[in-house]
Design a protein around this motif. Sequence first.
Motif, mmCIF file in Angstrom:
data_model
loop_
_atom_site.group_PDB
_atom_site.id
_atom_site.type_symbol
_atom_site.label_atom_id
_atom_site.label_comp_id
_atom_site.label_asym_id
_atom_site.label_seq_id
_atom_site.Cartn_x
_atom_site.Cartn_y
_atom_site.Cartn_z
ATOM 1 N N SER A 54 0.255 2.835 6.018
ATOM 2 C CA SER A 54 -1.044 2.193 5.567
ATOM 3 C C SER A 54 -0.880 0.938 4.867
ATOM 4 O O SER A 54 -1.650 0.045 5.247
ATOM 5 C CB SER A 54 -1.868 3.192 5.094
ATOM 6 N N LEU A 55 0.004 0.923 3.960
ATOM 7 C CA LEU A 55 0.210 -0.509 3.256
ATOM 8 C C LEU A 55 0.647 -1.628 4.340
ATOM 9 O O LEU A 55 0.411 -2.971 4.168
ATOM 10 C CB LEU A 55 1.144 -0.407 2.106
ATOM 11 N N HIS A 56 1.756 -1.150 5.210
ATOM 12 C CA HIS A 56 2.051 -1.994 6.148
ATOM 13 C C HIS A 56 1.025 -2.270 7.292
ATOM 14 O O HIS A 56 1.040 -3.244 7.989
ATOM 15 C CB HIS A 56 3.664 -1.302 6.835
ATOM 16 N N ALA A 57 0.078 -1.514 7.484
ATOM 17 C CA ALA A 57 -1.089 -1.947 8.214
ATOM 18 C C ALA A 57 -1.738 -3.115 7.832
ATOM 19 O O ALA A 57 -2.381 -3.835 8.384
ATOM 20 C CB ALA A 57 -1.897 -0.486 8.494
ATOM 21 N N LEU A 58 -1.792 -2.947 6.341
ATOM 22 C CA LEU A 58 -2.597 -4.155 5.784
ATOM 23 C C LEU A 58 -1.553 -5.164 5.653
ATOM 24 O O LEU A 58 -2.233 -6.295 5.932
ATOM 25 C CB LEU A 58 -2.844 -3.681 4.368
ATOM 26 N N SER A 59 -0.317 -5.204 5.284
ATOM 27 C CA SER A 59 0.641 -6.544 5.179
ATOM 28 C C SER A 59 0.838 -7.228 6.530
ATOM 29 O O SER A 59 0.659 -8.147 6.713
ATOM 30 C CB SER A 59 1.764 -6.255 4.201
ATOM 31 N N VAL A 60 1.325 -6.311 7.441
ATOM 32 C CA VAL A 60 1.703 -6.558 8.749
ATOM 33 C C VAL A 60 0.616 -6.940 9.636
ATOM 34 O O VAL A 60 0.332 -8.001 10.263
ATOM 35 C CB VAL A 60 2.628 -5.627 9.311
ATOM 36 N N GLY A 61 -0.065 -5.690 9.879
ATOM 37 C CA GLY A 61 -1.384 -5.933 10.851
ATOM 38 C C GLY A 61 -2.549 -6.734 10.561
ATOM 39 O O GLY A 61 -2.948 -7.601 11.185
ATOM 40 N N ALA A 62 -2.846 -6.450 9.419
ATOM 41 C CA ALA A 62 -4.016 -7.006 8.866
ATOM 42 C C ALA A 62 -3.797 -8.562 8.387
ATOM 43 O O ALA A 62 -4.301 -9.687 8.743
ATOM 44 C CB ALA A 62 -5.135 -6.599 7.749
ATOM 45 N N MET A 63 -2.955 -8.649 7.365
ATOM 46 C CA MET A 63 -2.558 -10.080 6.656
ATOM 47 C C MET A 63 -1.817 -10.744 7.767
ATOM 48 O O MET A 63 -2.102 -12.160 7.851
ATOM 49 C CB MET A 63 -1.720 -9.733 5.573
ATOM 50 N N GLY A 64 -0.710 -10.685 8.230
ATOM 51 C CA GLY A 64 -0.135 -11.101 9.212
ATOM 52 C C GLY A 64 -0.840 -11.566 10.223
ATOM 53 O O GLY A 64 -0.947 -12.710 10.781
ATOM 54 N N GLY A 65 -1.845 -10.500 10.997
ATOM 55 C CA GLY A 65 -2.400 -10.849 12.051
ATOM 56 C C GLY A 65 -3.404 -11.923 12.016
ATOM 57 O O GLY A 65 -3.694 -12.642 12.807
ATOM 58 N N LEU A 66 -4.144 -11.947 10.820
ATOM 59 C CA LEU A 66 -5.121 -12.826 10.513
ATOM 60 C C LEU A 66 -4.440 -14.317 10.162
ATOM 61 O O LEU A 66 -5.105 -14.921 10.610
ATOM 62 C CB LEU A 66 -6.048 -12.239 9.345
#
Length: 396
Positions: free
Chosen positions: A303-315
């Motif tokens: 879940s933390l990587h969903a935030l860091s990779v998916g959300a933060m990196g993606g945005l």
Amino acid sequence: MQVLDRRKALSIPPVWRLAFRPFFLAGSIFAMLAIPLWIAAWTGLWPGFQPTGGWLAWHRHEMLFGFAMAIVAGFVLTAGQTWTGQPGVSGNRLMVLAGVWLAARLSWLLGLPLVLLAPLNLLFLLGVLVLIGRMLWVVRQTRNYPIVVVLSLMIGAELLVLSGIALGDDGLQRQGVLAALWLVAALMTLIGGRVIPFFTQRGLGRTAQVKAWPWLDWSLLVGSALIAVLYASGVALVAHALLGVLFLAVGLGHLLRLIRWYDAGIRNVPLLWSLHLAMLWLVVATVGLALWNFGLLNNSSPSLHALSVGAMGGLILAMIARVTLGHTGRPLELPPGIVWAFVLFNLGALSRVFLSTLWPLGSLWLAAACWAAALGLYVWRYAPMLVTARVDGHPG
């Protein structure tokens, strides 16, 4: 452009004319190389030197305070000119700030003593805070003061990490890193809530923008900041049902915003669906952390990587792809290959979040390869834009 001395501005080498230029480029190159380096070190394929605090400390710190904060600096110091009517940071001041950022990155990677490393890392964040704070203060633009608050808290998170390094306390380092991650989420909440509906309306040629619900925007901003404080205090490191309720409320709030912003037309516009998809990853992250706090998931890392990779990196990738086009005077048409960069980034996030348990080593390498390839495509296509003058002849 109206507030600039045109002749003076055009005499500055293009790469130093606005902050988005050096920081988008340097941040992307750094992140493109850093993730494969981290995976190689973690899997034992890079048996040489150790950065300050070890490879795990380096990875956790640098993805936030190195990569993410470089992009944040480039964005806010560029947008500040539009927000305030004040000249943006450029020329010698921008060169010094970029030099401090680079020195901070090298100091951590090369394992310099903490007495040298700490001032450089703090100085970069302080420099960004002072520069944007001054621009906002001159015109008393209270609407953007929350950005100053978040950046100030980011310095506090950095102090926690550095204290953890000095004391050899991994828990304290983790508190600072996760607090910083949620402060980045707070910035995503604030800035994304403003620009994504606007970009969607403009990108689809709609006559009206989705009207914001201030109570929802403020609730999500305060909720993200509260989560950051709870991580900084160490409370959120231990699962608790009440924390699960907080995470679930934030996740549902973000989902509600996404539903309100949704327009079927975004599916045909990569510059739009990439933004919306990044914010959907934020929903995945918060709901996953809620389930972990409720005891329904065994591990919070996906879940933390969903935030860091998916959300933060993606945005970050979606924003810098669009902002670079607009601020270099180009039409909002993606260069060849950048749609694949968006696809690769999200495939990497899927691998890191959902395959890590079933295929631990392979999923990490797949995620790293997708991450590096996506950012490599951005650097390949956008570096020429970032180091050359605007195509319309204007400064900036």
